[in-house]
Design an enzyme around this catalytic site. Structure first.
Site, PDB file in Angstrom:
ATOM      1  N   GLU A  43       0.815  -1.223   0.000  1.00  0.00           N
ATOM      2  CA  GLU A  43       0.000   0.000   0.000  1.00  0.00           C
ATOM      3  C   GLU A  43       0.848   1.272   0.000  1.00  0.00           C
ATOM      4  O   GLU A  43       0.398   2.314  -0.475  1.00  0.00           O
ATOM      5  CB  GLU A  43      -0.950   0.016   1.188  1.00  0.00           C
ATOM      6  CG  GLU A  43      -2.072  -1.010   1.108  1.00  0.00           C
ATOM      7  CD  GLU A  43      -1.693  -2.344   1.710  1.00  0.00           C
ATOM      8  OE1 GLU A  43      -0.481  -2.578   1.956  1.00  0.00           O
ATOM      9  OE2 GLU A  43      -2.594  -3.161   1.946  1.00  0.00           O
ATOM     10  N   PHE A  48     -10.433  -7.126  14.706  1.00  0.00           N
ATOM     11  CA  PHE A  48      -9.444  -7.613  13.745  1.00  0.00           C
ATOM     12  C   PHE A  48      -9.169  -6.538  12.682  1.00  0.00           C
ATOM     13  O   PHE A  48     -10.103  -5.974  12.116  1.00  0.00           O
ATOM     14  CB  PHE A  48      -9.957  -8.895  13.078  1.00  0.00           C
ATOM     15  CG  PHE A  48      -9.007  -9.410  12.023  1.00  0.00           C
ATOM     16  CD1 PHE A  48      -7.732  -9.853  12.357  1.00  0.00           C
ATOM     17  CD2 PHE A  48      -9.376  -9.423  10.683  1.00  0.00           C
ATOM     18  CE1 PHE A  48      -6.856 -10.309  11.388  1.00  0.00           C
ATOM     19  CE2 PHE A  48      -8.494  -9.874   9.705  1.00  0.00           C
ATOM     20  CZ  PHE A  48      -7.231 -10.318  10.064  1.00  0.00           C
ATOM     21  N   GLN A  49      -7.925  -6.269  12.443  1.00  0.00           N
ATOM     22  CA  GLN A  49      -7.466  -5.254  11.474  1.00  0.00           C
ATOM     23  C   GLN A  49      -8.041  -3.867  11.769  1.00  0.00           C
ATOM     24  O   GLN A  49      -8.287  -3.090  10.857  1.00  0.00           O
ATOM     25  CB  GLN A  49      -7.770  -5.684  10.031  1.00  0.00           C
ATOM     26  CG  GLN A  49      -6.903  -6.863   9.591  1.00  0.00           C
ATOM     27  CD  GLN A  49      -6.882  -7.084   8.090  1.00  0.00           C
ATOM     28  OE1 GLN A  49      -7.827  -6.774   7.389  1.00  0.00           O
ATOM     29  NE2 GLN A  49      -5.786  -7.642   7.598  1.00  0.00           N
ATOM     30  N   LYS A  69     -17.054  -0.173   7.481  1.00  0.00           N
ATOM     31  CA  LYS A  69     -17.551  -1.170   6.533  1.00  0.00           C
ATOM     32  C   LYS A  69     -19.073  -1.142   6.422  1.00  0.00           C
ATOM     33  O   LYS A  69     -19.629  -1.274   5.332  1.00  0.00           O
ATOM     34  CB  LYS A  69     -17.073  -2.558   6.960  1.00  0.00           C
ATOM     35  CG  LYS A  69     -17.299  -3.621   5.903  1.00  0.00           C
ATOM     36  CD  LYS A  69     -16.702  -4.951   6.292  1.00  0.00           C
ATOM     37  CE  LYS A  69     -16.925  -5.985   5.185  1.00  0.00           C
ATOM     38  NZ  LYS A  69     -16.360  -7.295   5.540  1.00  0.00           N
ATOM     39  N   MET A  92      24.573   7.847   0.129  1.00  0.00           N
ATOM     40  CA  MET A  92      24.577   9.139   0.797  1.00  0.00           C
ATOM     41  C   MET A  92      24.922   8.976   2.277  1.00  0.00           C
ATOM     42  O   MET A  92      25.642   9.795   2.856  1.00  0.00           O
ATOM     43  CB  MET A  92      23.220   9.831   0.642  1.00  0.00           C
ATOM     44  CG  MET A  92      23.200  11.261   1.157  1.00  0.00           C
ATOM     45  SD  MET A  92      24.412  12.315   0.340  1.00  0.00           S
ATOM     46  CE  MET A  92      23.424  13.044  -0.958  1.00  0.00           C
TER      47      MET A  92
END
Lengths: 191, 600
Positions: B73, B135-136, B185, B499
């Protein structure tokens, strides 16, 4: 120096965390912060005290105004303003000290709002230095518990309009002035 | 997006069918996206965003919206970012709750730091599970608040249409930035009335403050009296689409221009008055110009520490004029003498007639002398056996000049190669270079190049990355196959996190802790993704490699095995003034650091 700022914001879930998160993230030094309803439904009013110099306050105002839910911000430090704080102080008492404590409260025009065998609760309303000085006096009797609201402020007279008024922070001047006559803060779009 | 373009989008929305219709929250998301002109979204599905994905099917079938499946993501964020940078439009990314949303954070923070308009849509657990450590579940609003321009948690389907419209408005208007919408949801499943004809009412949100004529007159007066004026042009010039007007100003009053990294190409770098990038890795003459000018005109930039160096020694001889849209940037780091707060699209055209035609011969001659003093040609024309990054980059510029495509975009990652690109690629246009400037996000190049190429399949898009940054997001290579994208990739492979190694060499006595980096065989890796690839180890192979990359349809990867311990010079040590810089050594000279070496 300490500055008193007032912000109006849409009363949305999480708006306090947006504002306080921004203040923390940008490392501003906030002495006190108080939020409540304003005279307009749906708009909350926040009074907060910033410790810093003029540049810091300028940044606080500008960053505050960038929070989408904040509708307006004012620095009212240089206006005639009523500054108040409320404190509730529970002081330990004995038969010997009770009368003396009540006398102090009376002198400060504070009220006794609760009393028990070995303590009493004093409510004081006033400017912070007045509250501070009563607390100093009561300290030697033993302060068991204390709560202070932090500063709330309201300008005197008609200096601050409703939240719909144009913010002095946010609107640039629109008429040209001869060069040199303008203060530094006007030139830099500051406050 | 420029203000006029934003107005066009607005009138487009007004002309849409605005009959209120009943639909699910999930459908509303896509209806709103279509209304906003979105045709591509970058995302990754998951449990909490499934209803929204389900509702995408008819939109994909009709060709209205194309979904690009990412492999992480973070890259959905970077792709939306690259898309937005390449088009000036809002980029859209989508992810699920919990890990999906937290993975987005780097993408959002990158966009926030560089003022890139993104709308991110995330799923959230159903409202009845909010706050239960379901959950999540994660507090996406809390997590993303500091890295977004604004964000919303949607718990009522009836609020969704207005929130969608506000989100695009906030992302696009004024100084752009990312906005996240976290949709529970059950809200995605719930039915409500969709309409999109709201008037946006955000008191206190003033994206386009009107400028103060008095300040503008003051600014013009100071500019007209200047003997050694200098413009410092930033990202704002590009965002306002004011390159042409800037060039007019520059030529009318003969004012040289230094750019920030994101302002690269604001005026063509081939122009005699262009001094290129200033700051930590700017050319010495650019930084000396900053320190020597008597009027510094900052346009659409925010005085980042990488451009100012030590603040109390920054441009001490100069009166500073700050043209800026975001009031909060004025006086944040540098207190200007005069600030003109407003849209550069208005203030710059208004300034033009107020500035008198002038020549600053002494000043330009001085700059010319300083320029001759710092010969980057020593590096470019270096004829050794070893493959050096400056040579690789300069050849890339030559190669893109002869390529058949009109539009060339270079997307860089972060680190040494990023600075070399900015120094040795000669940018002709604003927006030719896409790079993560403010946040300095390694792994940005490949996904942002994918996003940019999605917006314009005919452009020649080069992703230039180091071996370190490339390995952070190389899983997105498969998206080149999935979407049939012709992105060309150049890896400046020196076996180090270059760097960081350079800082260790200069400031930590060459203790290379954690910087030597193993890289897989990139040619074989590219083969695994069916991407043609080449390894280049000698200077004489470079030109042919670029030719082959350009002649090959579709993607191409070149693994440039460059000399290992090469440093980016000039360099302003952190905390030093910008003219206290370490100069570019001549070839063969020992590259080292023995304290600050003032250069003039």
């Amino acid at each position: 120096m300490k500055y008193t700022l007032v912000a109006w914001m849409r009363d949305k879930p999480g708006v306090l965390s947006r504002v306080s998160g921004m203040l923390r993230r940008r490392n501003f030094n906030i002495d006190s912060l108080q939020v409540s309803h304003s005279e307009t439904p749906g708009i909350s009013r926040m009074t907060f005290v910033v410790d810093g110099d003029e540049r810091v306050v300028d940044q606080v105002l500008k960053q505050m105004q960038k929070v989408v839910d904040v509708t307006r911000v004012e620095n009212i430090s240089d206006q005639p303003t009523i500054l108040r704080e409320l404190a509730l102080i529970r002081v330990r008492t004995t038969a010997d000290t009770r009368r003396e404590i009540m006398q102090f409260a009376e002198i400060y025009r504070a009220q006794i709002v609760d009393i028990s065998a070995d303590s009493l609760v004093i409510q004081i309303v006033g400017a912070e230095d007045k509250v501070d000085s009563l607390i100093d006096l009561l300290d030697r009797f033993g302060i068991e518990e204390m709560v202070r609201t932090g500063r709330v402020a309201l300008a005197r007279g008609m200096r601050i309009g409703s939240h719909k008024a144009v913010s002095s922070v946010w609107k640039a001047r629109s008429t040209p002035v001869a060069n040199g006559n303008r203060s530094e803060r006007e030139k830099t779009g500051g406050v | 997006m420029t203000r006029s373009k934003a107005k066009q989008v607005d009138s487009h929305r007004q002309s849409l069918n605005s009959t209120p219709r009943e639909m699910t929250g999930a459908q509303m998301v896509w209806e709103a996206l279509v209304a906003e002109g979105t045709t591509v979204v970058f995302g990754h599905p998951g449990g909490a965003i499934l209803p929204t994905y389900d509702a995408l099917a008819p939109f994909e079938a009709s060709g209205a919206i194309h979904h690009v499946l990412v492999r992480h993501e973070q890259c959905a964020g970077h792709m939306a970012d690259g898309y937005a940078r390449a088009t000036g439009d809002v980029g859209v990314c989508i992810a699920t709750s919990g890990p999906g949303a937290t993975n987005l954070v780097t993408g959002l923070a990158t966009a926030q730091m560089d003022s890139i308009p993104i709308v991110a849509i995330t799923g959230q657990v159903p409202t009845n599970l909010l706050g239960t450590d379901a959950f999540q579940e994660s507090d996406v609003i809390g997590v993303t608040q500091p890295v977004c321009k604004h964000n919303y948690l949607v718990t009522d389907v009836n609020e969704l249409p207005l929130i969608l419209k506000e989100a695009f408005y906030i992302a696009r208007e004024g100084r752009p930035g990312p906005v996240l919408i976290d949709i529970c949801k059950d809200v995605q499943n719930a039915k409500g009335i969709f309409r999109y004809d709201f008037e946006i009412d955000l008191p206190g949100f003033e994206p386009w403050p009107s400028y103060d004529l008095g300040s503008l007159l003051d600014a013009a007066q100071i500019i007209n009296a200047a003997e050694r004026p200098l413009i410092m042009a930033g990202h704002g010039v590009k965002l306002a689409g004011m390159s042409q007007e800037l060039l007019e100003l520059v030529e009318k009053a003969e004012i040289p221009v230094v750019t920030t990294l994101l302002g690269t190409g604001d005026i063509p770098e081939t122009h005699p008055l262009s001094l290129g990038m200033g700051g930590m890795h700017g050319e010495a003459f650019a930084n000396m110009a900053v320190q020597g000018c008597d009027v510094l005109i900052a346009m659409g930039m925010r005085f980042d520490d990488r451009i100012t160096g030590r603040l109390d020694k920054f441009a001490k001889q100069a009166k500073i004029i700050h043209f800026e849209l975001d009031k909060a940037e004025v006086g944040k780091n540098v207190m200007p003498t005069v600030a003109v707060i407003g849209d550069l699209g208005e203030t710059l055209p208004a300034l033009l007639p107020l500035v008198s035609e002038r020549r600053h011969q002494n000043w330009t001659q001085t700059l010319q002398a300083w320029r001759g003093d710092t010969a980057d040609s020593d590096i470019i024309n270096y004829e050794g056996d070893e493959l050096t990054p400056p040579f690789v980059i300069r050849q890339l510029w030559h190669a893109t000049n002869t390529a058949k495509q009109q539009r060339v975009l270079v997307v860089t990652d972060v680190g040494q190669h990023q600075m070399w690109e900015s120094q040795y690629f000669i940018h002709e246009k604003a927006g030719q270079l896409l790079t993560s400037g403010g946040l300095g996000t390694m792994g940005f190049a490949l996904p942002a190049a994918i996003g940019a190429q999605m917006s314009d399949r005919n452009a020649l898009v080069w992703a230039v990355a180091g071996d370190g940054g490339f390995q952070m997001t190389l899983q997105e290579l498969i998206v080149l196959q999935q979407e049939k994208l012709p992105v060309k990739i150049a890896i400046i492979n020196n076996g180090f996190l270059g760097m960081v190694r350079q800082w260790q060499q200069i400031f930590y006595d060459k203790r290379y802790v954690g910087t030597p980096i193993l890289t897989p065989d990139l040619v074989k890796l590219a083969e695994a993704y069916s991407i043609p690839a080449l390894r280049v180890t000698k200077p004489e192979q470079v030109v042919a490699a670029y030719e082959q990359a350009h002649a090959t349809p579709g993607p191409f990867l070149i693994d440039f095995r460059v000399k290992e311990e090469v440093n980016v010079y000039p360099m302003v040590p952190p905390g030093a003034a910008v003219d206290e810089l370490i100069r570019r050594p001549k070839p063969g000279m020992v590259q080292g650091y023995s304290g600050v070496q003032p250069s003039w």
